[in-house]
Write a protein that holds these residues in place. Structure first.
Motif, PDB file in Angstrom:
ATOM      1  N   ALA A  21       0.755  -1.201  -0.175  1.00 44.08           N
ATOM      2  CA  ALA A  21       0.144  -0.254   0.233  1.00 44.08           C
ATOM      3  C   ALA A  21       0.584   1.240   0.204  1.00 44.08           C
ATOM      4  CB  ALA A  21      -1.152  -0.144   0.768  1.00 44.08           C
ATOM      5  N   GLU A  22       2.055   0.877   0.876  1.00 41.86           N
ATOM      6  CA  GLU A  22       2.972   2.387   0.866  1.00 41.86           C
ATOM      7  C   GLU A  22       3.585   2.973  -0.655  1.00 41.86           C
ATOM      8  OE1 GLU A  22       6.628   3.398   3.217  1.00 41.86           O
ATOM      9  OE2 GLU A  22       5.404   2.474   4.325  1.00 41.86           O
ATOM     10  N   VAL A  23       4.497   1.534  -1.529  1.00 40.00           N
ATOM     11  CA  VAL A  23       4.361   1.595  -2.178  1.00 40.00           C
ATOM     12  C   VAL A  23       3.101   2.375  -3.619  1.00 40.00           C
ATOM     13  CG1 VAL A  23       5.003   0.090  -4.216  1.00 40.00           C
ATOM     14  CG2 VAL A  23       6.529  -0.286  -2.292  1.00 40.00           C
ATOM     15  N   ALA A  42      -4.362   0.790  -4.338  1.00 42.02           N
ATOM     16  CA  ALA A  42      -3.188   1.792  -5.148  1.00 42.02           C
ATOM     17  C   ALA A  42      -3.940   3.189  -4.725  1.00 42.02           C
ATOM     18  CB  ALA A  42      -2.807   1.613  -6.622  1.00 42.02           C
ATOM     19  N   GLU A  43      -3.135   3.739  -4.817  1.00 41.13           N
ATOM     20  CA  GLU A  43      -3.496   5.657  -4.837  1.00 41.13           C
ATOM     21  C   GLU A  43      -5.114   6.064  -4.925  1.00 41.13           C
ATOM     22  OE1 GLU A  43      -1.738   9.643  -4.627  1.00 41.13           O
ATOM     23  OE2 GLU A  43      -0.853   8.313  -6.414  1.00 41.13           O
ATOM     24  N   GLN A  91      14.204   5.481  -4.989  1.00 43.94           N
ATOM     25  CA  GLN A  91      15.667   4.879  -4.158  1.00 43.94           C
ATOM     26  C   GLN A  91      14.780   5.059  -2.691  1.00 43.94           C
ATOM     27  OE1 GLN A  91      18.908   4.613  -4.521  1.00 43.94           O
ATOM     28  NE2 GLN A  91      18.606   4.285  -2.120  1.00 43.94           N
ATOM     29  N   ALA A  92      13.051   5.677  -2.804  1.00 45.84           N
ATOM     30  CA  ALA A  92      12.229   5.302  -1.509  1.00 45.84           C
ATOM     31  C   ALA A  92      11.753   4.393  -1.772  1.00 45.84           C
ATOM     32  CB  ALA A  92      11.489   6.291  -2.187  1.00 45.84           C
ATOM     33  N   VAL A  93      11.649   3.438  -2.988  1.00 44.94           N
ATOM     34  CA  VAL A  93      11.431   1.867  -2.553  1.00 44.94           C
ATOM     35  C   VAL A  93      12.323   0.674  -2.236  1.00 44.94           C
ATOM     36  CG1 VAL A  93      11.019  -0.311  -4.092  1.00 44.94           C
ATOM     37  CG2 VAL A  93       9.793   2.522  -4.578  1.00 44.94           C
TER      38      VAL A  93
END
Length: 152
Positions: A21-23, A42-43, A91-93
């Motif tokens: 969910a965050e991704v 998803a968003e 990078q965040a992933v």
């Protein structure tokens, strides 16, 4: 055709659904039709989702519709995998997956790159940031596939 949702299994469905969910910049919720299951939306909130079942659960054909059979735990590796589009950058992933203790690395698949995330060390999820998604859509066409593998 568009893939609307996919089901995967995990030892810790709530944790995996929260990560997905965050991704996906969305939200994780329990999945009441089956015990211990979760769903990551998803968003876009258009039904795009990943259902996450415990590794003890199996979908089976019931008399009128699908049913859930609970049996032995199966945490073996699988050839099944999924590629997901994320609004997060690569990078965040990687940072998020690494914080879970999972292997995460950028991989070149030929016509596109992805962040290869090994959920719980056993299940491959390819996560594509916006730039990767553009390359994927340009490169993963029938014509390009035939050319890559000399299938003409």
């Amino acid at each position: 055709m568009t893939l609307l949702h996919v089901s995967i299994s995990a030892s810790d469905p709530a944790r995996v659904a929260a990560f997905l969910a965050e991704v996906l910049a969305g939200e994780a919720q329990p999945f009441p039709p089956f015990p211990g299951c979760w769903i990551a939306f998803a968003e876009t909130d258009d039904g795009t989702a990943v259902e996450v079942y415990p590794t003890t659960h199996r979908l089976v054909a019931g008399p009128a519709t699908i049913a859930c059979a609970v049996g032995e735990t199966d945490t073996s590796a699988t050839f099944a995998h999924v590629a997901l589009a994320s609004p997060l950058d690569r990078q965040a992933v990687i940072e998020r997956a690494t914080s879970e203790g999972w292997l995460a690395r950028i991989c070149n698949r030929g016509p596109f790159e992805c962040v290869e995330v090994w959920i719980e060390g056993r299940l491959l999820v390819e996560i594509l940031d916006p730039g990767m998604q553009a390359d994927y859509r340009r490169g993963m066409t029938t014509a390009n596939w035939k050319a890559m593998f000399s299938l003409e």
